[in-house]
Design an enzyme around this catalytic site. Structure first.
Site, PDB file in Angstrom:
ATOM      1  CG  HIS A 273      -2.096  -0.875   1.116  1.00 36.50           C
ATOM      2  ND1 HIS A 273      -3.343  -0.514   1.554  1.00 36.50           N
ATOM      3  CD2 HIS A 273      -2.224  -2.113   0.591  1.00 36.50           C
ATOM      4  CE1 HIS A 273      -4.199  -1.489   1.310  1.00 36.50           C
ATOM      5  NE2 HIS A 273      -3.545  -2.482   0.734  1.00 36.50           N
TER       6      HIS A 273
ATOM      7  CE1 TYR B  75      -5.232   3.835   8.880  1.00 35.20           C
ATOM      8  CE2 TYR B  75      -5.865   3.630  11.184  1.00 35.20           C
ATOM      9  CZ  TYR B  75      -5.065   3.261  10.132  1.00 35.20           C
ATOM     10  OH  TYR B  75      -4.088   2.313  10.323  1.00 35.20           O
TER      11      TYR B  75
ATOM     12  N   PRO C 166      -4.372  -0.003  18.905  1.00 35.72           N
ATOM     13  CG  PRO C 166      -6.156  -1.360  18.267  1.00 35.72           C
ATOM     14  CD  PRO C 166      -5.585  -0.648  19.440  1.00 35.72           C
TER      15      PRO C 166
ATOM     16  CE  LYS D 255       4.335   2.948  13.841  1.00 33.66           C
ATOM     17  NZ  LYS D 255       4.034   2.387  12.525  1.00 33.66           N
TER      18      LYS D 255
ATOM     19  CE1 TYR E 168      -1.073   3.586   9.831  1.00 37.06           C
ATOM     20  CE2 TYR E 168      -0.159   3.003   7.690  1.00 37.06           C
ATOM     21  CZ  TYR E 168      -1.123   2.839   8.678  1.00 37.06           C
ATOM     22  OH  TYR E 168      -2.118   1.917   8.504  1.00 37.06           O
TER      23      TYR E 168
HETATM   24  P1  RFL Z   1       1.510 -12.294  21.289  1.00 35.52           P
HETATM   25  O1  RFL Z   1       1.166 -12.304  19.853  1.00 35.52           O
HETATM   26  O2  RFL Z   1       0.441 -11.971  22.266  1.00 35.52           O
HETATM   27  O3  RFL Z   1       2.157 -13.709  21.620  1.00 35.52           O
HETATM   28  C1  RFL Z   1       2.404 -14.123  22.946  1.00 35.52           C
HETATM   29  C2  RFL Z   1       2.311 -15.635  22.984  1.00 35.52           C
HETATM   30  O4  RFL Z   1       2.643 -16.092  24.294  1.00 35.52           O
HETATM   31  C3  RFL Z   1       1.721 -17.121  24.654  1.00 35.52           C
HETATM   32  N1  RFL Z   1       1.679 -17.203  26.131  1.00 35.52           N
HETATM   33  C4  RFL Z   1       2.273 -18.175  26.845  1.00 35.52           C
HETATM   34  N2  RFL Z   1       2.997 -19.246  26.469  1.00 35.52           N
HETATM   35  C5  RFL Z   1       3.463 -20.068  27.464  1.00 35.52           C
HETATM   36  N3  RFL Z   1       3.214 -19.860  28.783  1.00 35.52           N
HETATM   37  C6  RFL Z   1       2.507 -18.777  29.196  1.00 35.52           C
HETATM   38  N4  RFL Z   1       2.290 -18.564  30.488  1.00 35.52           N
HETATM   39  C7  RFL Z   1       1.993 -17.893  28.206  1.00 35.52           C
HETATM   40  N5  RFL Z   1       1.262 -16.756  28.255  1.00 35.52           N
HETATM   41  C8  RFL Z   1       1.075 -16.360  26.997  1.00 35.52           C
HETATM   42  C9  RFL Z   1       0.419 -16.683  24.019  1.00 35.52           C
HETATM   43  O5  RFL Z   1      -0.477 -17.775  23.841  1.00 35.52           O
HETATM   44  C10 RFL Z   1       0.912 -16.126  22.688  1.00 35.52           C
HETATM   45  O6  RFL Z   1       0.951 -17.112  21.680  1.00 35.52           O
HETATM   46  O7  RFL Z   1       2.709 -11.255  21.589  1.00 35.52           O
HETATM   47  P2  RFL Z   1       3.933 -10.787  20.670  1.00 35.52           P
HETATM   48  O8  RFL Z   1       4.623 -11.953  20.047  1.00 35.52           O
HETATM   49  O9  RFL Z   1       4.669  -9.824  21.503  1.00 35.52           O
HETATM   50  O10 RFL Z   1       3.231 -10.003  19.447  1.00 35.52           O
HETATM   51  C11 RFL Z   1       2.548  -8.800  19.657  1.00 35.52           C
HETATM   52  C12 RFL Z   1       1.386  -8.665  18.679  1.00 35.52           C
HETATM   53  O11 RFL Z   1       0.604  -9.829  18.735  1.00 35.52           O
HETATM   54  C13 RFL Z   1       0.518  -7.429  18.941  1.00 35.52           C
HETATM   55  O12 RFL Z   1       1.301  -6.338  19.333  1.00 35.52           O
HETATM   56  C14 RFL Z   1      -0.299  -7.012  17.707  1.00 35.52           C
HETATM   57  O13 RFL Z   1      -1.261  -7.982  17.378  1.00 35.52           O
HETATM   58  C15 RFL Z   1      -0.997  -5.675  17.941  1.00 35.52           C
HETATM   59  N6  RFL Z   1      -1.856  -5.260  16.813  1.00 35.52           N
HETATM   60  C16 RFL Z   1      -1.314  -4.687  15.688  1.00 35.52           C
HETATM   61  N7  RFL Z   1       0.021  -4.565  15.562  1.00 35.52           N
HETATM   62  C17 RFL Z   1       0.545  -4.075  14.404  1.00 35.52           C
HETATM   63  O14 RFL Z   1       1.780  -3.950  14.306  1.00 35.52           O
HETATM   64  N8  RFL Z   1      -0.227  -3.705  13.324  1.00 35.52           N
HETATM   65  C18 RFL Z   1      -1.572  -3.805  13.380  1.00 35.52           C
HETATM   66  O15 RFL Z   1      -2.237  -3.527  12.374  1.00 35.52           O
HETATM   67  C19 RFL Z   1      -2.178  -4.275  14.600  1.00 35.52           C
HETATM   68  N9  RFL Z   1      -3.505  -4.411  14.702  1.00 35.52           N
HETATM   69  C20 RFL Z   1      -3.233  -5.444  16.891  1.00 35.52           C
HETATM   70  C21 RFL Z   1      -4.037  -4.993  15.810  1.00 35.52           C
HETATM   71  C22 RFL Z   1      -3.837  -6.070  17.971  1.00 35.52           C
HETATM   72  C23 RFL Z   1      -5.201  -6.206  18.013  1.00 35.52           C
HETATM   73  N10 RFL Z   1      -5.743  -6.887  19.113  1.00 35.52           N
HETATM   74  C24 RFL Z   1      -6.614  -7.983  18.982  1.00 35.52           C
HETATM   75  C25 RFL Z   1      -5.148  -6.694  20.411  1.00 35.52           C
HETATM   76  C26 RFL Z   1      -5.415  -5.115  15.851  1.00 35.52           C
HETATM   77  C27 RFL Z   1      -6.003  -5.694  16.968  1.00 35.52           C
HETATM   78  C28 RFL Z   1      -7.501  -5.750  17.004  1.00 35.52           C
HETATM   79  C1  PHB Z   2      -5.810  -4.401  10.447  1.00 37.75           C
HETATM   80  O1  PHB Z   2      -5.889  -4.566   9.221  1.00 37.75           O
HETATM   81  O2  PHB Z   2      -6.083  -5.318  11.240  1.00 37.75           O
HETATM   82  C2  PHB Z   2      -5.411  -3.092  10.987  1.00 37.75           C
HETATM   83  C3  PHB Z   2      -5.057  -2.078  10.121  1.00 37.75           C
HETATM   84  C4  PHB Z   2      -4.676  -0.839  10.623  1.00 37.75           C
HETATM   85  C5  PHB Z   2      -4.670  -0.626  11.992  1.00 37.75           C
HETATM   86  C6  PHB Z   2      -5.014  -1.651  12.857  1.00 37.75           C
HETATM   87  C7  PHB Z   2      -5.390  -2.889  12.359  1.00 37.75           C
HETATM   88  O3  PHB Z   2      -4.323   0.598  12.471  1.00 37.75           O
END
Ligand code: RFL
Ligand code: PHB
Length: 388
Positions: A75, A199, A291, A295, A383
């Site tokens: 993008h 957005y 989110p 980041k 971004y």
């Molecule tokens: P994770 O992905 O949470 O992985 C942690 C893992 O540890 C396991 N765990 C354990 N394992 C063993 N023993 C225990 N006691 C444990 N406790 C936990 C868990 O099961 C899991 O598998 O952390 P990590 O690797 O630091 O990754 C971080 C990302 O997942 C997170 O920051 C992003 O998803 C945030 N996020 C976004 N980030 C972006 O860079 N771009 C985005 O567009 C974006 N959109 C989002 C998001 C997060 C969202 N939610 C659901 C919070 C959109 C949403 C809606």
């Molecule tokens: C997504 O596609 O899940 C998404 C995109 C942009 C954001 C957060 C989540 O800022």
């Protein structure tokens, strides 16, 4: 059972833990990854979608981008939608960089495949994980039915993990900001309604149009933090999305069967320092952002790049300089991302009960960003991702 010996014991098979294991493997450092959930569960967990340019470049450099470069969507801009009109932020024109829309669970699948192909030791459905002796040279991880004896431990176990709790209260300082709203996220089997992300700031609240593929749309709605997903029928969600995304020039939101929906609270959180003795925290275990700035996963990737270099230097050369600076190096990027995520969130969401004064300020900020190339460039460079 006698303990298993490994150089780096990694807790968590999210993007942080899996990528760390891969990067260490490339440097000849061995690790074992312990994950509470099943492989199937972590490969299906729908989360992030935006990969920054520096993250995408790193994935390419370390041989993980084959599928991302085929199936991911590059993008070059996104829209800020307000006053029923789009204002495009031309990311590539302003910064020379692009973002890639590619689901986090696809990155997780690619990482697991790469680790298994290299005979990496990944253990799923591990319960009762606990860390011990982190202030000695032989920290240990125990879990139901096993024990790891390590040189260092990486806590990559997300916000609700256990690793952060092993840093003594007298050492750990936490910073937290709870936002007065949440995001309802929806994945739909529907062709995206626009080629780029939108957005949208609307008087009824924020909405985001994103995607996963030419057939799958990802959408988000700002809702109250105490809303329950059971109270949001698919019909109610679509009605609200139509209202918030409507424009004066005939935008049509395409609907389709809902594959997944859930509500996530929004907060900013940072734990300092990110290292205690031989325990290192990385990714969501140490910090989370709302989110809106996309980041979270990108910060997790940045942390483990810094960590893999520090651990390689320690374990292969006995040099602890990078280990000593690990926390400070990561926290500089973490706080910039907190600032940017807060800025995007505040600018785009309507805070419940906020005064007209705050609303006018937000609208002014949106108009300024849409019309000043200085303001748009600042937003764009954050971004697409500041260089590592
Ligand atoms: P994770 O992905 O949470 O992985 C942690 C893992 O540890 C396991 N765990 C354990 N394992 C063993 N023993 C225990 N006691 C444990 N406790 C936990 C868990 O099961 C899991 O598998 O952390 P990590 O690797 O630091 O990754 C971080 C990302 O997942 C997170 O920051 C992003 O998803 C945030 N996020 C976004 N980030 C972006 O860079 N771009 C985005 O567009 C974006 N959109 C989002 C998001 C997060 C969202 N939610 C659901 C919070 C959109 C949403 C809606
Ligand atoms: C997504 O596609 O899940 C998404 C995109 C942009 C954001 C957060 C989540 O800022």
């Amino acid at each position: 059972m006698s303990p298993v010996r490994t150089q780096v014991g990694i807790i968590g098979a999210g993007p942080a833990g899996l990528l760390l294991s891969h990067l260490l493997h490339l440097e000849g450092v061995d690790s074992v990854v312990l994950e509470a959930r099943s492989r199937d569960y972590v490969e299906r967990r729908v989360r992030a979608g935006v990969v920054e340019q520096p993250s995408a470049d790193l994935l390419r450099d370390v041989g993980l981008a084959g599928r991302m470069d085929e199936e991911g969507l590059p993008h070059h801009g996104f829209s800020l939608r307000f006053d029923r009109e789009d204002h495009r932020i031309p990311l590539t024109e302003l910064t020379g960089s692009t973002i890639t829309v590619y689901g986090q669970q696809e990155i997780v699948k690619d990482l697991i495949a790469a680790r298994l192909a290299a005979h990496g030791d990944l253990r799923f459905e591990v319960s009762g994980v606990a860390v011990h002796d982190v202030d000695t040279d032989r920290p240990r991880i125990t879990y139901d039915g096993g024990e790891l004896e390590c040189d260092v431990i990486a806590g990559c176990d997300g916000f609700h993990g256990i690793a952060r709790g092993a840093v003594p209260d007298s050492v750990l300082k936490t910073f937290e900001h709870e936002y007065p709203f949440a995001w309802l996220g929806l994945l739909a089997q529907a062709q995206p309604s626009h080629e780029e992300l939108i957005y949208a700031s609307h008087e009824r609240g924020f909405a985001l149009h994103s995607m996963r593929s030419p057939e799958v749309t990802r959408l988000y709605l700002q809702v109250d933090p105490d809303e329950r997903i059971e109270d949001w029928s698919d019909e109610r969600i679509w009605d609200e999305l139509h209202l918030r995304l409507e424009t004066d020039n005939g935008f049509t939101l395409r609907e389709g069967p809902v594959i997944e929906k859930s509500i996530t609270s929004m907060r900013g959180f940072v734990a300092e320092p990110m290292r205690h003795g031989r325990l290192f925290l990385a990714g969501d275990a140490a910090h989370i952002v709302p989110p809106t700035g996309a980041k979270g996963m990108n910060l997790a990737i940045a942390d483990v790049l810094v960590l893999s270099r520090a651990l390689t230097s320690l374990l292969r050369k006995g040099d602890s300089d990078l280990v000593e600076s690990y926390s400070d190096t990561c926290l500089r990027r973490v706080w910039r991302a907190q600032g940017f995520s807060n800025h995007m969130t505040t600018m785009l969401h309507r805070a419940p009960g906020s005064e007209d004064y705050q609303h006018r300020l937000r609208m002014s900020q949106l108009r300024y960003t849409a019309t000043s190339s200085a303001a748009a460039t600042s937003l764009a460079e954050n971004y697409v991702g500041l260089p590592f």
